[in-house]
Every structure is written in structure tokens, then in C-alpha cells.
Design an enzyme around this catalytic site. Structure first.
Site, PDB file in Angstrom:
ATOM      1  N   LYS A 104       5.780  -0.475   4.793  1.00  0.00           N
ATOM      2  CA  LYS A 104       6.012  -0.957   3.430  1.00  0.00           C
ATOM      3  C   LYS A 104       7.073  -2.048   3.431  1.00  0.00           C
ATOM      4  O   LYS A 104       7.886  -2.159   4.348  1.00  0.00           O
ATOM      5  CB  LYS A 104       6.453   0.215   2.536  1.00  0.00           C
ATOM      6  CG  LYS A 104       5.417   1.341   2.453  1.00  0.00           C
ATOM      7  CD  LYS A 104       4.148   0.880   1.757  1.00  0.00           C
ATOM      8  CE  LYS A 104       3.111   1.984   1.689  1.00  0.00           C
ATOM      9  NZ  LYS A 104       2.389   2.188   2.914  1.00  0.00           N
ATOM     10  N   ASP A 105       7.051  -2.864   2.350  1.00  0.00           N
ATOM     11  CA  ASP A 105       7.970  -3.993   2.220  1.00  0.00           C
ATOM     12  C   ASP A 105       9.415  -3.543   2.257  1.00  0.00           C
ATOM     13  O   ASP A 105       9.756  -2.412   1.889  1.00  0.00           O
ATOM     14  CB  ASP A 105       7.724  -4.734   0.911  1.00  0.00           C
ATOM     15  CG  ASP A 105       6.358  -5.391   0.881  1.00  0.00           C
ATOM     16  OD1 ASP A 105       5.867  -5.648  -0.212  1.00  0.00           O
ATOM     17  OD2 ASP A 105       5.791  -5.637   1.971  1.00  0.00           O
ATOM     18  N   LYS A 106      10.290  -4.454   2.689  1.00  0.00           N
ATOM     19  CA  LYS A 106      11.719  -4.168   2.659  1.00  0.00           C
ATOM     20  C   LYS A 106      12.270  -4.363   1.262  1.00  0.00           C
ATOM     21  O   LYS A 106      12.889  -3.468   0.697  1.00  0.00           O
ATOM     22  CB  LYS A 106      12.462  -5.057   3.652  1.00  0.00           C
ATOM     23  CG  LYS A 106      13.977  -4.881   3.581  1.00  0.00           C
ATOM     24  CD  LYS A 106      14.706  -5.795   4.547  1.00  0.00           C
ATOM     25  CE  LYS A 106      16.214  -5.596   4.416  1.00  0.00           C
ATOM     26  NZ  LYS A 106      16.978  -6.473   5.312  1.00  0.00           N
ATOM     27  N   LYS A 131      12.528   5.067  -0.579  1.00  0.00           N
ATOM     28  CA  LYS A 131      13.536   4.182  -0.002  1.00  0.00           C
ATOM     29  C   LYS A 131      13.684   2.932  -0.851  1.00  0.00           C
ATOM     30  O   LYS A 131      12.730   2.499  -1.515  1.00  0.00           O
ATOM     31  CB  LYS A 131      13.173   3.800   1.435  1.00  0.00           C
ATOM     32  CG  LYS A 131      11.870   3.040   1.596  1.00  0.00           C
ATOM     33  CD  LYS A 131      11.579   2.742   3.052  1.00  0.00           C
ATOM     34  CE  LYS A 131      10.274   1.967   3.223  1.00  0.00           C
ATOM     35  NZ  LYS A 131      10.320   0.641   2.633  1.00  0.00           N
ATOM     36  N   PHE A 161       9.865  -4.442  -7.734  1.00  0.00           N
ATOM     37  CA  PHE A 161       8.648  -4.277  -6.918  1.00  0.00           C
ATOM     38  C   PHE A 161       8.603  -2.840  -6.418  1.00  0.00           C
ATOM     39  O   PHE A 161       9.395  -2.447  -5.570  1.00  0.00           O
ATOM     40  CB  PHE A 161       8.684  -5.266  -5.740  1.00  0.00           C
ATOM     41  CG  PHE A 161       7.341  -5.486  -5.097  1.00  0.00           C
ATOM     42  CD1 PHE A 161       6.471  -6.442  -5.584  1.00  0.00           C
ATOM     43  CD2 PHE A 161       6.942  -4.754  -3.993  1.00  0.00           C
ATOM     44  CE1 PHE A 161       5.233  -6.673  -4.982  1.00  0.00           C
ATOM     45  CE2 PHE A 161       5.708  -4.968  -3.389  1.00  0.00           C
ATOM     46  CZ  PHE A 161       4.860  -5.927  -3.892  1.00  0.00           C
TER      47      PHE A 161
END
Length: 1163
Positions: free
Chosen positions: A281-283, A252, A121
Site C-alpha cells: 500500500k501507498d506510503k 498505518k 487518501f
């Protein structure tokens, strides 16, 4: 339109032995139904969608009042085993819990595994300009200023760890030392320069110098300006040409944005609130986004690339603005779905549906948190002002997977409610729980609001936005359920930034892709169909008012926003590939491209593709047509396997299976004998039930016929009864009508009686009650009754107003308005000194009458009527001001007379009283009422009303400004009058022979110049006169204005216009310091501070010859050499040392040239 760019790779592969071993773990992963395309940021199967960041930033001032305690944090950041994505989602929060229940299409679809690896992802941020953020450059920008350089790599290594620790403690005032000494081992100028630069760069607020101690060189670090130097350490050594914010791209892996910010702030030793970004943003993903940080150099940020894992920083640039939430156009997603099921047609159909129709623009699950306590519940408690619940929701124990230290912290809190004890369980203090506990420890359990404010602002607003998202999701599901995927009248669309309703005639001009739904707030409108009422009902159920979404704390006020229901992504493309190793990446990331990693090698030959597909088909279809059934071969493979030694146990396996077969056969025979009896009993019971049911139906038919016959007989008298009831209701309405008329007449009689007895307050209260009856009748359909009541209220309102006006005029007459009469009149007291209490007593009587007027109308029921009386009150006061102005103009020629001063005192008194009234609660309420009346009349927008309500103003501001202007004009006229008299008296003093006066040594005793006596006597007399005539506050303003004029006059017209020998300079200083200044010593402790030009000129003129020569050389050198020379003292420093701060360098040079006696130095 929101921009969504998507790339996706869908994968098929055979199940390996590792897959079987990890089957339980795979089942826990997110299985997605692409057929119905639920919207999450990655819930679609092969095309990945976007969470549009179109939130408004009201949200967003300023900033504003965030306070975060500076604290040394432990280095531990990931204590305990890392939790899996499936573990985080074990809390049971599902899509339906947050309103995600509807779909855009009904095809069969397919399923797959999303985020089996976090690298499946990838998110790239898209800015407002349409540029996709990529990490493709690690270089550091070069400043335009040549004289400033960022610290080099050597700077970061020149200091030892022990030196850094001591310097950090000194910087943060953590010890009692006032300086830190660093020994220079290699004593070279270059080495010392690097150490100086390292200390100043790494520890802003510290200065350095070099000292010799016992034959060794030491660099001494100390504070530049005390603790205040640390208040904003980033302001030191920052070039003016460089933008205040360093923008960079953050790459990241497997970290959410807030965790990443906390890690960066810890390594940089700064507060997290100096970072800004456009969206979180998503982890569980690889994300690339832009971040801005206040006054941190790119060099320091680039150095972190060597220290941090799973982070990379690059693409540095300096700009003059931060980033704001919602300032992006969208996100670009690249998503891998593994282990997909479904035919090629199903996959193509689903993906074409995504590209052509789009998806419902739901807020995804990450918006609502990954624990058992959803973030929207915390946001709802904040909006409800339920701060105890906010604290409890954040800190209470919760089910589901969490890090071990968080579990211990929550258990300790539940057991003790002690912030200090719970905080000890946390090695990582920068998490939300740790920040809240630190706030409770600092502010106490009774001040939860301040404690919660320690959490960074973006984190706090996340809870509010989560609740808005929760409401939006539920309302969108309800809207699609009610009206489907088409535009209907009453829906909302956007024209620019303005939301409009779709009218009946325009509905064919719009599609579902144009329709928006509001996030609740005070600056949005709602649909005009059922969904608008659904918003209201949902907020009422949550104890919130849809018409008042402003919070007592400004940060938590919701302005609202609009968001499209359906999003059609752009640039959607996909590919289905096969792979044989689940651990290899299937595409390259920005970091891979920077490091030059090659593209992954995947099976490309058709034979390999076919074998994978066939094997999967054989494993899932036509199992009954195989020679050996699939489940048999699977069982044998599991029990025996490929190990030939296991064949020895085959006999035992056959015996065991034979025994199981016999047991099953016996059970079948037993069941076969018992089943017929049970079936017969069941059939008998069914027949009995059928007969019973038939009997009941017959009875029901007979009873129904009987009831119908009875109703037919009762029909005539029921009709007669209905007519009688109608007649009774009509009579009751007539009676109620007459009672209303009687009640109004009784109130009118009461008002008349009160006015005849001069009881005005009771009359006003009765009129207020009558006005309340008028309000109650607003919804009545009795137009004649409503008109009668309204006309009666208006009639008595006019009578009462005329009565109060006449009473007020009578009071003014009794007070002998306009107060200022002929000079011989003593009635008002203006012939007496102006500070006489008679003036104020009469004015107090006037304003007491105005306050009585206030008490007469404060109980009126409506704001508009109160504002009418307020207007009358302001009109009377303004009339007072106008009459004072007229009388003042008649007294202008005698601006120092008693009458003029009395008028000035009266103006000051009225302004003071009105200022006091402006702070009165009653008048503040009237100010708010005026804003509400303006809102009801639609004369201003809601946004303008909010701006007016936040301004510090009052209903009397305009009048106070007029009075202050009048007061200033009158004082100026008095000052000018006295100043002209002083100038006339100073003519002889101006022509004094300053160049030929005897020196101080030639005189036995210094005495006042005879020519100065008229000037000083005039000053003294006028000061004494006006001190008695003006009130204290006015007189203070008067003498300060006069002192300023006299100071400039003597300096410019006397001192700068003459030359002085030694005796003349001494005489001038004696006249000023011993005679002029003491005249004002009665009014302040240091009067010479109001005559700075004279005082400093006397200092220069009375310098001894040597000091004067030295000062002259310094000033000449400074004028000739504009470049800074550290060996020579600066001109400003030399003047300051003599006590000269006001005069400029050129003025001092002129004064030195006015001295007549200079020795012959040969120059």
C-alpha cells in the site's frame, strides 16, 4: 471482475493567508487532470481508482531459500527531517517516463490537489470474498485449549530492562554464559510462576528452573537443547488446536507496507520474512490491510499498540495458511481533492465519465519508486543477469530528496566501494541498501547474487514486477494509439483463467472492458496484431528473449499474468463541499470511529456556500468590470496593507510610481522612432527573397521536364534489360538447383565408400552433414529437391542402422551371449567364483560397444534423430535384461549356485553402469532434447513441461527400476533359501530344556549349546559361500536381510515360546553374544545392533532378581496409572536405563513372566 469501491470528497475553499504563504509548496503538489482520467491509484479527481492486484503467484514458491543474517539493529528509524511528498517526487520521473500517456475521454475536465495531507487518501483492502478490511476490534481471541494461555500484561512488566537484555544475549548466544539467574524479590509461588511464563513467552528456546542460593530464591534460565533450539523459536509452546498463522488488520499512517513490516519485525525481534500480505500500500496515505505472521501470538501483537506511533493492530484471528501476493479482489479508496477548479458541469461530466467508462488500468507511479532510480531499471538488470548493475543502481548516489544518512551512505559507497564503511553510515540497517551492504559484507563482492538474496523475497520480487508493469504500461499506450477504445481481432480476452484470441467473427461480442493485455512471462500468450510484435521488440531492446522468460534463479522466472486494459470502478459516489480550515479532517477513519471521535463540522448553510463560491468567482473572473481593477487593489493591499501607520509612506509610493511612469513613456517614444526603419528593411528583404524563390521554381520546372523526356527515351531499352535480367536469374536458379543435386550425390558416394571400408564414424558424420543440408532446405519452395534430399537421408540412415545392428549382433556372438552357458563352459567364467573379473571384463566389452554406438550418433544434427539411436541403444540393453531374466528363471532352483550368483552380479553391474550414464552430460542433454521434442509435438502443456524439466530423472530411469526390482527379487530368493536351512537346523535348539539348565555358578566353564551347533554352522557356511560368490555391495545387502530374519525368528520362535530359569537365561545369552553375533563381526563393527530383539531379550532375562522385581513394579504401576506422576520414574526411562529401546513395554512384561525363579514376596 476487479472490484473497485470508491468514495471521494471534492473541496472548494477561499485562499487564506496561509495558502498564499505556502503557494510554492502547493505548486509542487500533484495537479491532476480529471478530464482525461489518467490511471494512478488516486490520479482521478473525485472518484478514486484501484490498482488491481491480479499478479500471478508463481511466483511464487517456496519458499524457500531465503537467508537473512540475524543482527541486533539500532533503534533509530527516522533520522533527519521527514521528507515531503513533493520532495520525494523531485527526481523528475513523470507519467510519460513509465508509459502513462493516453486517456479515455476528451472533455475539458478540471484540476485539483491530491494528497495535500496524507489523511486525504484512505485505502481499505478488499479480500477475495468481497469483504472490505476494517479495523474495528482490539480484542485478543481466546484459545480452545484450556491448558494454554497467552502471557498476560503482567508478564511483559515482570522483567526489568537489564534482565531482558541479559536474557536476549543468552537466547542469541552473544555471550559465554550458559545461564542467567534472576532473583525473586517477592518469594511467592504466584510470582515465580509469572517469571517462568515471562521468560518462556518472550524468549522462546529458553527453559527455566528454581534454585536456592544463599537462602534466596533464583529463577535460572538456560538453553533447552543448544543452538538448535533457536532455529525455529516459534515452535515452542504453540497449541496444536491453534492455527500456525496469526492474521490481523494493520492500520498505518504515512508508512509504506515494507517499512511497516520492518518496524514490526524489529519490535518483535523476528525476521521480516515470517510476515505475509496480499499487496503493498501507498506510503502517503492511511491504509487498512490484512497481514499474517507465523507463530506470533495475538497478545504480543496487541501489546505493540502501546509502543508504536502511526500504527494500530486489531481484528486478530488464527488460521492455518499465510497470505499471498495478489490474493485480493481490489481496494476501496476514499480520496479528498482540494482546491478544485472548474464549473459544476465540468465536475459532473468528469465524474460521470469515470463511473460509466472507467479509466485506463495503468500501474501507478508508486509501482516505480520515489527516487531518481526507478525500480523497473533494477528489475531489468536482474532479468539480464547483470548483477553488478543491480548493485550499482541500488547503492549509487542519486539526485532528489533523501534522508541524510542515505545520502552519506551512497557517497561513501561511490568513494570507497567498501560495504563495511558504507554500512557504518546507516543507523537503520533494515532498509534495502543496508540489507544489500550486509550481504556484500557477508558473502563478498564476487557473490552479489547471495548478497542480494539477503533482501526479503517480497522486496526482491518488487523489482521484477516493476519491470513487468513498465512493459505493460507502454504496450497498453501503444495499443490504444493503434486501435482506440474498441475490441479488435487479435486482442486477448479471459475465459475463466484461460486467455483466448478474439476471432474476426466474434469481435462484436466483446467490448474494450473485456480486453486484457499480458504481463510478459513464460506462461502467457500475446496479441496477434501489431502489439504482439511490439512486445517482442521492446524486450529485444532490453536484451531479453520473449520466448525464454525463465531465469537461472527460479524466484526471478516470470510466468506472466493478464490485466484488463480498462477498469470501470464500482460504487462510485462523490460530493463537493466547502471548508474554512485546511487542517481539519473531512471524514472519519477506522481509528477515529474506534476512539469515538465525532464527524468533522463543515459549513452547511447555503449562504456560506454561496459566499465561498462568489468570492472565488470574483477573484478569478470579470476582473475588468470592477470599479477598481483587482490587480490594483492587490498591489495596494500588498504595499500598504491594513496598517494605518503605513499610510505615511503613501507619498513616497506615489512619487516612485510617477518616476516609473516617466521612464516607461521615454522608452515608448524611443521605440516608436526606431520601429518604422526596421519594418522597411524587413519588407525589402522579404521582396528580394520572393524574387529569388520564383527564379528557383522556374529552374526546377525546366530540370523536371528534361528528366521526364530522358526517361521516355530510355523506357524501351530499360524494358529489354529487365527481360534479360529475368532470364539470367532463372539460369542462376537452375544452376543452384543442379549444384544441390550434385552435392547430395557426392555425399552419397562418400558414405558408400566409408561403409565399404568399414569406417562407420565417418559415414555417420557425413550423414549428419547431409541431414544439416536437409534442415537448410526447410524454407525452400523446391518441393522436389526437398523430397529428393529427404529420401536420400532416410535411405542412408536405414543402411547405417542395419550396419550398426549387424555389428552389434556380431559382438554379442563373439561375447558368447547370453553369457550363461552350460556348467562345463569356462569361456565366460561363470563356473568360477562370481567375483571373478571375467564376468565384468565381458560386460565391459559389451558396454564399450554400446558407447561406440553412442559416438557414432552423437554428432547427428537434430535431437529427434539422436533420440532414435538412443532408443536403439536402450532397446539393446533391455533385450540384454530380458535374456538375463530368462536364464535366471532356469537357475531358480539352485539360487545359491555359482551361475545364479553370476547372473545377479551381472544385473547389479548393468544397473550401476546405467546409473553412471544417467549423470553423463550427453545423456542429460538428450533428456532435455526429448522434452523439447514433446513440446514441439504439443503432446503436453508448457506447464507440464516445466514440471518435467524440474524433476530429477534420466533417460534410463525406467530400465534402472526394472533392474533394481530384478536384483531385489533375486536377493530375496537367496535370503529365503538360507533362512529355511537355518530354521531346519534350529529345530533341536528350539526344543532345548531352558527351564532345567544348570546355573552359571554350577558350571566351571560356559560352553556353546550342542543343539545350537547345526544352526550356527549352517549360517557360517552360507555366509562364507556367498561372500565369495557375490560382489561386496550385494553381499552386504544379503547378510543384513538375513540377520533381520534370524533375529525375529529366534526372538519369536525360541525365546517367546519357552520359560527360562537362571541357567537357561545365561546359556541363551552365551550362545547369542559369544557365538551368533561374532559370525557377523567380519562384516560390521557392532553386529549386535542387527539383533536388537535378541540382545534386549537377553538383558531382561538375565537381570538380577532385585532389579527384575523393581522393573516389574515400575511397569505395573505405569500400566495401572495412566496419569503422569513426577514422583515415579516412567516405564520408558526405566527401560532405556537398562539399555532396552526396541522392545515395547508389554513385550518386556511377557519376558519377565518367562523367568521361572521368582522369590516369594507375599504379593
Amino acid at each position: 471482475m476487479e472490484t473497485v469501491e470508491t468514495n471521494s470528497v471534492s473541496l472548494k475553499r477561499p485562499r487564506s493567508e496561509d495558502d498564499v504563504a505556502n503557494a510554492d509548496e502547493i505548486k509542487r503538489q500533484k495537479i491532476l487532470e480529471k478530464s482525461k482520467t489518467e490511471n494512478d491509484s488516486g490520479q482521478s479527481i473525485e472518484a478514486v481508482t484501484q490498482q488491481p492486484e491480479d499478479m500471478k503467484n508463481e511466483i511464487i514458491p517456496n519458499e524457500e531459500s531465503e537467508e537473512q543474517e540475524e543482527e541486533e539493529l539500532e533503534d533509530s528509524d527516522e533520522d533527519g527531517d521527514p521528507e515531503s511528498f513533493a520532495d520525494m517526487m523531485k527526481h523528475g520521473l513523470t507519467e510519460s517516463d513509465v508509459g502513462i500517456t493516453k486517456f479515455v475521454s476528451s472533455h475539458k475536465g478540471f484540476s485539483g490537489i491530491l494528497k495535500e495531507r496524507y489523511s486525504d487518501f484512505v485505502v481499505h483492502e478488499i479480500g477475495k470474498d468481497g469483504r472490505v478490511s476494517h479495523l474495528d476490534d482490539f480484542s485478543v481471541p481466546v484459545d480452545d485449549e484450556v491448558n494454554f494461555e497467552d502471557p498476560s500484561e503482567e508478564t511483559f512488566a515482570v522483567l526489568s530492562d537489564e534482565d531482558k537484555q541479559r536474557l536476549e544475549e543468552l537466547q542469541l548466544f552473544k555471550n559465554k554464559e550458559t545461564s542467567v539467574a534472576i532473583e525473586v524479590i517477592e518469594d511467592t509461588k504466584e510470582k515465580r510462576t509469572v517469571i517462568h511464563q515471562a521468560v518462556k513467552s518472550l524468549f522462546p528456546g529458553l527453559e527455566t528452573k528454581t534454585e536456592d542460593r544463599d537462602g534466596k530464591k533464583f529463577i535460572i534460565a538456560y538453553h533447552a537443547a543448544g543452538k538448535k533450539a533457536l532455529a525455529n523459536p516459534r515452535k515452542h509452546s504453540w497449541p496444536k488446536s491453534r492455527g500456525s498463522y496469526c492474521h490481523f488488520v494493520l492500520y498505518k499512517e504515512n508508512k509504506d507496507t515494507m517499512d511497516a513490516i520492518n518496524v514490526l519485525s524489529k519490535f518483535l525481534r523476528v525476521k521480516p520474512n515470517i510476515f505475509s500480505y496480499m499487496g503493498t500500500k501507498d506510503k502517503r496515505a492511511i491504509t487498512v490491510q490484512e497481514i499474517a505472521v507465523l507463530r506470533i501470538t495475538a497478545q504480543r501483537l496487541a501489546h505493540l499498540n502501546k509502543c508504536l506511533m502511526n500504527f494500530k493492530l486489531g481484528n486478530f484471528s488464527y488460521k492455518n495458511h499465510p497470505l499471498k501476493l495478489g490474493e485480493l479482489q481490489g481496494n476501496h479508496f476514499t480520496v479528498v481533492l482540494r482546491n478544485i477548479t472548474g464549473t459544476d458541469d465540468q465536475i459532473e461530466q468528469a465524474m460521470h465519465s469515470l463511473r460509466e467508462i472507467g479509466f485506463i488500468n495503468y500501474y501507478g507511479m508508486q509501482r516505480f519508486g520515489t527516487t531518481a532510480v526507478p525500480t523497473y531499471q533494477i528489475g531489468r538488470a536482474i532479468l539480464q543477469n547483470n548483477w553488478n548493475e543491480v548493485m550499482d543502481l541500488i547503492l549509487k548516489p542519486r539526485p532528489g530528496a533523501e534522508k541524510g544518512y542515505l545520502v552519506k551512505c551512497r557517497e561513501e559507497w561511490a568513494k570507497t566501494k567498501d560495504p563495511a564503511a558504507a554500512l557504518k553510515k546507516l543507523p537503520v540497517k533494515r532498509c534495502v541498501e543496508g540489507q544489500l551492504l550486509r550481504g556484500l559484507l557477508k558473502y563478498g563482492m564476487k557473490n552479489i547474487i547471495s548478497a542480494f538474496g539477503i533482501i526479503p523475497r517480497n522486496n526482491r520480487l518488487m523489482y521484477i514486477h516493476s519491470y513487468q508493469s513498465y512493459v505493460w504500461n507502454n504496450m497498453v499506450s501503444k495499443r490504444i494509439e493503434e486501435y482506440g477504445l474498441r475490441a479488435v481481432p487479435g486482442d486477448l480476452i479471459l475465459k475463466g483463467a484461460t486467455a483466448l484470441h478474439i476471432e474476426e467473427g466474434d469481435v462484436d461480442n466483446y467490448t474494450i472492458h473485456d480486453v486484457v493485455m499480458p504481463l510478459p512471462g513464460f506462461d502467457v500468450i500475446y496479441p496477434k496484431h501489431k502489439i504482439g510484435e511490439a512486445y517482442r521488440e521492446m524486450l529485444i531492446a532490453d536484451n531479453l528473449d520473449i520466448n525464454n522468460m525463465r531465469h537461472k534463479i527460479r524466484d526471478y522466472s516470470l510466468s506472466g499474468a493478464y490485466r484488463k486494459i480498462i477498469i470501470r470502478p464500482q460504487n462510485v459516489n462523490w460530493d463537493v463541499v466547502a471548508y474554512d480550515d485546511p487542517k481539519i479532517p473531512l471524514f472519519t477513519t477506522d481509528l477515529d470511529e474506534l476512539e469515538g471521535k465525532p464527524l468533522p463540522v463543515l459549513p452547511t448553510e447555503k449562504e456560506n456556500m454561496a459566499s465561498v463560491a462568489v468570492k472565488k468567482k470574483e477573484a478569478t473572473r470579470d476582473l475588468d468590470h470592477c470599479d477598481i481593477p483587482y490587480y490594483v487593489s492587490e498591489f495596494v493591499e500588498r504595499e500598504v496593507g491594513n496598517d494605518y501607520d503605513s499610510l505615511r509612506n503613501l507619498d513616497n509610493l506615489i512619487d516612485k510610481l510617477s518616476e516609473n511612469k516617466k521612464q516607461l513613456e521615454e522608452q515608448v517614444l524611443t521605440v516608436s522612432s526606431e520601429v518604422p526603419k526596421r519594418i522597411q528593411n524587413a519588407l525589402k528583404n522579404a521582396e528580394d527573397s520572393k524574387k529569388s524563390l520564383s527564379r528557383l521554381l522556374e529552374e526546377e520546372t525546366l530540370l523536371s521536364d528534361s528528366i521526364n523526356a530522358h526517361l521516355l527515351k530510355a523506357q524501351p531499352w530499360m524494358e529489354d534489360l529487365s527481360v534479360l535480367i529475368g532470364q539470367v536469374e532463372e539460369i542462376e536458379r537452375h544452376l543452384a538447383y543442379l549444384k544441390w543435386i550434385s552435392r547430395i550425390e557426392e555425399l552419397s558416394d562418400s558414405i558408400q565408400q566409408y561403409l565399404m571400408t568399414n569406417n562407420v564414424p565417418e559415414a555417420a558424420s557425413t550423414l549428419a552433414f547431409m541431414a544439416e543440408l536437409d534442415i537448410k532446405l526447410q524454407e525452400s519452395s523446391c518441393s522436389h529437391l526437398l523430397e529428393f534430399v529427404r529420401s536420400t537421408v532416410k535411405f542412408w540412415h536405414k543402411i547405417l542402422k542395419d550396419k550398426l545392428t549387424s555389428d552389434f549382433e556380431e559382438v554379442l556372438t563373439q561375447l558368447r551371449w547370453p553369457f550363461v552357458g552350460p556348467p562345463q563352459s569356462q569361456a565366460f567364467g561363470l563356473a568360477a567364483p562370481a567375483n571373478s573379473p571375467d564376468v565384468y571384463s565381458n560386460l565391459e566389452m559389451l558396454f564399450c560397444q554400446l558407447l561406440k554406438l553412442q559416438t557414432s550418433y552423437k554428432n547427428l544434427p537434430t535431437a529427434s534423430r539422436k533420440l532414435q539411436f538412443l532408443g536403439l541403444q536402450k532397446e539393446l540393453v533391455d533385450d540384454f535384461r530380458i535374456r538375463l531374466t530368462q536364464v535366471m528363471k532356469e537357475e531358480t532352483r539352485a539360487s545359491l549356485g555359482f551361475r545364479y550368483c553370476a547372473i545377479l552380479n551381472a544385473v547389479n553391474y548393468i544397473a550401476t553402469v546405467l546409473a553412471d550414464w544417467a549423470d553423463n552430460v550427453f545423456f542429460l542433454q538428450l533428456q532435455q532434447a526429448e522434452l523439447e521434442v514433446r513440446a514441439e509435438s504439443d503432446t503436453v502443456s508448457q506447464l507440464q513441461l516445466g514440471q518435467l524439466a524440474s524433476m530429477e530423472s534420466s533417460v534410463f530411469d525406467e530400465m534402472i527400476n526394472l533392474l533394481e526390482r530384478l536384483k531385489h527379487d533375486m536377493l530375496t530368493r537367496q535370503v529365503d533359501h538360507v533362512f529355511r536351512e537355518v530354521k531346519d537346523a534350529a529345530k533341536l535348539y528350539k526344543k532345548e530344556r531352558w527351564l532345567s539348565l544348570p546355573s552359571q555358578a554350577e558350571q566351571a566353564v560356559m560352553s556353546l549349546s550342542s543343539t545350537a551347533c547345526p544352526m550356527l554352522q549352517t549360517l557360517r557356511d552360507r555366509l562364507l559361500q556367498l561372500e565369495q560368490q557375490l560382489c561386496h555391495s550385494l553381499f552386504k545387502i544379503f547378510w543384513q536381510m538375513l540377520a533381520e530374519k534370524v533375529d525375529l525368528y529366534i526372538y519369536q520362535e525360541i525365546i517367546m515360546a519357552n520359560h527360562f530359569n537362571e541357567g537357561g537365561a545365561a546359556q541363551l545369552q552365551f550362545d547369542m553374544s559369544r557365538n551368533l553375533f561374532p559370525l557377523f563381526s567380519h562384516y560390521c563393527k557392532r553386529p549386535e545392533n542387527y539383533f536388537k530383539h535378541i540382545k534386549e531379550a537377553c538383558i531382561i532375562l538375565n537381570l538380577n532378581v532385585g532389579s527384575a522385581l523393581l522393573l516389574k513394579d515400575v511397569l505395573q504401576s505405569a500400566s495401572e496409572n495412566e496419569t503422569f506422576n513426577p514422583s515415579q520414574p516412567s516405564a520408558i526411562a526405566a527401560l532405556n536405563e537398562l539399555g532396552v529401546y526396541k522392545l515395547a513395554q508389554k513385550d518386556v512384561e511377557i519376558l519377565l513372566n518367562l523367568r521361572a525363579s521368582w522369590p516369594n514376596t507375599g504379593k
